[in-house]
Motif scaffolding. Structure first.
Motif, PDB file in Angstrom:
ATOM      1  N   LYS A 186       0.836  -1.194   0.000  1.00 16.12           N
ATOM      2  CA  LYS A 186       0.000   0.000   0.000  1.00 16.12           C
ATOM      3  C   LYS A 186       0.867   1.239   0.000  1.00 16.12           C
ATOM      4  CE  LYS A 186      -3.294   2.836   2.395  1.00 16.12           C
ATOM      5  NZ  LYS A 186      -3.952   3.192   3.663  1.00 16.12           N
ATOM      6  N   VAL A 228     -21.668   3.709  17.703  1.00 17.13           N
ATOM      7  CA  VAL A 228     -20.683   3.472  16.637  1.00 17.13           C
ATOM      8  C   VAL A 228     -20.566   1.977  16.300  1.00 17.13           C
ATOM      9  CG1 VAL A 228     -18.272   3.752  15.964  1.00 17.13           C
ATOM     10  CG2 VAL A 228     -19.394   5.512  17.335  1.00 17.13           C
ATOM     11  N   PHE A 229     -20.652   1.146  17.303  1.00 13.11           N
ATOM     12  CA  PHE A 229     -20.507  -0.302  17.094  1.00 13.11           C
ATOM     13  C   PHE A 229     -21.750  -1.039  17.581  1.00 13.11           C
ATOM     14  CE2 PHE A 229     -16.044   1.068  18.222  1.00 13.11           C
ATOM     15  CZ  PHE A 229     -15.580   1.109  16.922  1.00 13.11           C
ATOM     16  N   GLN A 260     -23.124  -3.602  16.675  1.00 13.48           N
ATOM     17  CA  GLN A 260     -23.029  -5.071  16.664  1.00 13.48           C
ATOM     18  C   GLN A 260     -22.466  -5.628  17.973  1.00 13.48           C
ATOM     19  OE1 GLN A 260     -22.024  -3.208  14.164  1.00 13.48           O
ATOM     20  NE2 GLN A 260     -22.777  -3.997  12.214  1.00 13.48           N
ATOM     21  N   PRO A 298     -10.078 -14.242  18.251  1.00 19.22           N
ATOM     22  CA  PRO A 298     -10.781 -13.065  17.737  1.00 19.22           C
ATOM     23  C   PRO A 298     -11.471 -12.248  18.834  1.00 19.22           C
ATOM     24  CG  PRO A 298     -11.141 -14.928  16.277  1.00 19.22           C
ATOM     25  CD  PRO A 298     -10.410 -15.458  17.477  1.00 19.22           C
ATOM     26  N   PHE A 336      -8.697 -10.280  20.393  1.00 24.39           N
ATOM     27  CA  PHE A 336      -8.350  -9.196  19.474  1.00 24.39           C
ATOM     28  C   PHE A 336      -9.386  -8.071  19.559  1.00 24.39           C
ATOM     29  CE2 PHE A 336      -8.924  -6.916  15.559  1.00 24.39           C
ATOM     30  CZ  PHE A 336      -7.640  -6.536  15.228  1.00 24.39           C
ATOM     31  N   ALA A 337     -10.673  -8.455  19.585  1.00 25.94           N
ATOM     32  CA  ALA A 337     -11.736  -7.444  19.636  1.00 25.94           C
ATOM     33  C   ALA A 337     -11.622  -6.596  20.899  1.00 25.94           C
ATOM     34  CB  ALA A 337     -13.109  -8.127  19.563  1.00 25.94           C
ATOM     35  N   ASP A 365      -8.692  -4.225  20.543  1.00 23.80           N
ATOM     36  CA  ASP A 365      -8.986  -3.207  19.532  1.00 23.80           C
ATOM     37  C   ASP A 365      -9.922  -2.140  20.091  1.00 23.80           C
ATOM     38  OD1 ASP A 365      -8.777  -2.202  16.875  1.00 23.80           O
ATOM     39  OD2 ASP A 365     -10.684  -3.132  16.336  1.00 23.80           O
ATOM     40  N   ASP A 371     -24.209  -9.195   8.199  1.00 19.76           N
ATOM     41  CA  ASP A 371     -24.354  -7.956   8.963  1.00 19.76           C
ATOM     42  C   ASP A 371     -23.507  -7.939  10.233  1.00 19.76           C
ATOM     43  OD1 ASP A 371     -25.998  -6.791   7.189  1.00 19.76           O
ATOM     44  OD2 ASP A 371     -27.832  -6.937   8.379  1.00 19.76           O
ATOM     45  N   LEU A 426     -20.002  -6.391  10.106  1.00 22.38           N
ATOM     46  CA  LEU A 426     -19.834  -5.044   9.568  1.00 22.38           C
ATOM     47  C   LEU A 426     -19.703  -3.993  10.654  1.00 22.38           C
ATOM     48  CD1 LEU A 426     -22.357  -5.136   6.595  1.00 22.38           C
ATOM     49  CD2 LEU A 426     -19.925  -5.676   6.621  1.00 22.38           C
ATOM     50  N   ARG A 427     -19.039  -2.920  10.275  1.00 25.44           N
ATOM     51  CA  ARG A 427     -18.990  -1.704  11.069  1.00 25.44           C
ATOM     52  C   ARG A 427     -19.769  -0.639  10.312  1.00 25.44           C
ATOM     53  NH1 ARG A 427     -13.455  -0.088  14.095  1.00 25.44           N
ATOM     54  NH2 ARG A 427     -13.452  -1.783  15.610  1.00 25.44           N
ATOM     55  N   PRO A 428     -20.032   0.494  10.960  1.00 27.69           N
ATOM     56  CA  PRO A 428     -20.743   1.571  10.266  1.00 27.69           C
ATOM     57  C   PRO A 428     -20.033   1.919   8.964  1.00 27.69           C
ATOM     58  CG  PRO A 428     -20.491   2.102  12.588  1.00 27.69           C
ATOM     59  CD  PRO A 428     -19.712   0.842  12.347  1.00 27.69           C
ATOM     60  N   GLY A 448     -12.506  -5.172  12.049  1.00 27.22           N
ATOM     61  CA  GLY A 448     -11.175  -5.705  12.292  1.00 27.22           C
ATOM     62  C   GLY A 448     -11.200  -7.097  12.906  1.00 27.22           C
ATOM     63  N   PRO A 449     -12.002  -7.330  13.950  1.00 30.03           N
ATOM     64  CA  PRO A 449     -12.035  -8.673  14.533  1.00 30.03           C
ATOM     65  C   PRO A 449     -12.485  -9.744  13.533  1.00 30.03           C
ATOM     66  CG  PRO A 449     -12.915  -7.099  16.096  1.00 30.03           C
ATOM     67  CD  PRO A 449     -12.688  -6.342  14.809  1.00 30.03           C
ATOM     68  N   ARG A 462      -6.735  -1.116   3.536  1.00 35.34           N
ATOM     69  CA  ARG A 462      -7.787  -0.461   2.754  1.00 35.34           C
ATOM     70  C   ARG A 462      -9.145  -0.869   3.314  1.00 35.34           C
ATOM     71  NH1 ARG A 462      -3.865  -2.246  -0.742  1.00 35.34           N
ATOM     72  NH2 ARG A 462      -2.880  -0.575  -1.948  1.00 35.34           N
TER      73      ARG A 462
END
Lengths: 140, 140, 140, 140
Positions: free
Chosen positions: A106, C17-18, C20, C55, C58-59, C62, D43, D46-48, D54-55, D90
């Motif tokens: 990148k 924001v999150f 989920q 994961p 990691f979450a 993060d 779904d 996904l994030r907004p 990332g996770p 990306r």
């Protein structure tokens, strides 16, 4: 992405920016697909048993990522490494130069991310891999 | 965990195992809580602008993790670095030695994991952090 | 560095924001020195043997780095993770929440670098460590 | 290196070992050169803004490295991740599955090292790269 700097131009630039490592590295190949950077292995790079030291491999990965990035953005001494992750996987062969294959994954506005695999010359299995992030100065 | 090797014993051992870096590093402190390892910064470690080079910082982190691990398992030249992740965060100060604070986060049967923070001597904010994994030889 | 957002304000912001991960995390402590973030461990986070999955760890790392950064720059949904290096060192204890201790090592103009150590609640040895870099949007 | 497990055999094994992620991943290709692992993006990943979290990307890289390793050593639920370094480069495309290309760089006695590049399906530039180390149980 077209390169702005050739292998021939890069050598003198590196000597100027990094005078401490003059003569330590060479460029075997530099094109849009791949950079192959060479560490001329000397006694000072070795550990007992003849293996190339970790810091020497790090230095090779770091300069390769720098050169691959510079070739794309033009010569910018101000780019700095912000992160490196490196895996040492096999013992390099004694008496062989070390070759780094470097790809730019990148090239963003602010960051460049490169992937590097290192081989003992003549070897087929990677001795180390590294990923490096460079922070780029604001473009003119 | 009680240490098997003192700072006084570690110096000659390092000189023997890594003769190429003789005189490059010192041990300011070595006990169960913390190792403080010093890079005696010389011209050869510098980049233009007087900042300490990335490979020199890597070398400091690497030797610190090695010493902290050796101090716990006894002197074993055969331990090898398998992974290092390093973040370069600030420009080291010109003219100051670099100090690495190293802690052993895990000492397992097969792997040692160390955390390193590096400071310019006299500075309060870390210039770099690193985590390193060493692969350990089977214990006797 | 003074915080711009309190733990009480952060919760509703994260939910927005999150969405989920609503109800997945809690904030045990948030001040200038340290953030302690909690993963409410449920069946969905487990692997066979009752250990918390990679994961999920990691979450936790993060979101902790995100919260620690947001607390300093103000709520900015646009910050994105650019790099994470994580070491899994011990098996988390079954039936215990996971606590992440997060410190901001650098808050620059363009990048934030955080260090995270994770513990099973009640445990004294870290089960994992992580370092994360967030890319920050241009400040207003 | 010849594989000991086929893609067809791997699916039921994964369902058994990781029942929490049943239906989350698929294997597009598995041979000696390359594993291509698919995250069926839903779904919950996904994030907004529609980007994959990332996770979720970490989970894809982690399971890919696990599958590539298992295919070589035989099904061993006991292999555990010890390290992961991941670069998010990306924004993944909304509405596209994520594909991980995974290669085994080293398969040693005690450690396996894998390299992963992730792409949005149909995309040509990597959205993320990761390297992972698995600790392997003693072979029978």
């Amino acid at each position: 992405m077209a390169l702005k700097v050739t292998a021939e131009e890069m050598g003198p630039f590196l000597d100027e920016v990094f005078p401490q490592v003059r003569g330590m590295f060479g460029i075997d190949r530099l094109d849009e697909d791949l950079l192959v950077m060479r560490l001329f292995v000397k006694d000072e790079h070795l550990r007992p048993g003849g293996t190339v030291s970790g810091p020497s491999m790090f230095a090779l990965a770091d300069v390769a990522a720098y050169v691959a990035t510079m070739a794309r953005i033009g010569q910018e001494a101000l780019a700095v490494t912000t992160n490196c992750s490196i895996d040492f996987m096999r013992k390099p062969e004694a008496g062989a130069d070390l070759l780094a294959q470097c790809r730019v994954l990148k090239l963003g506005r602010a960051l460049s991310v490169c992937d590097v695999q290192m081989f003992s010359e003549g070897g087929t299995e990677p001795v180390a891999r590294a990923s490096l992030t460079y922070s780029l100065p604001p473009r003119r």
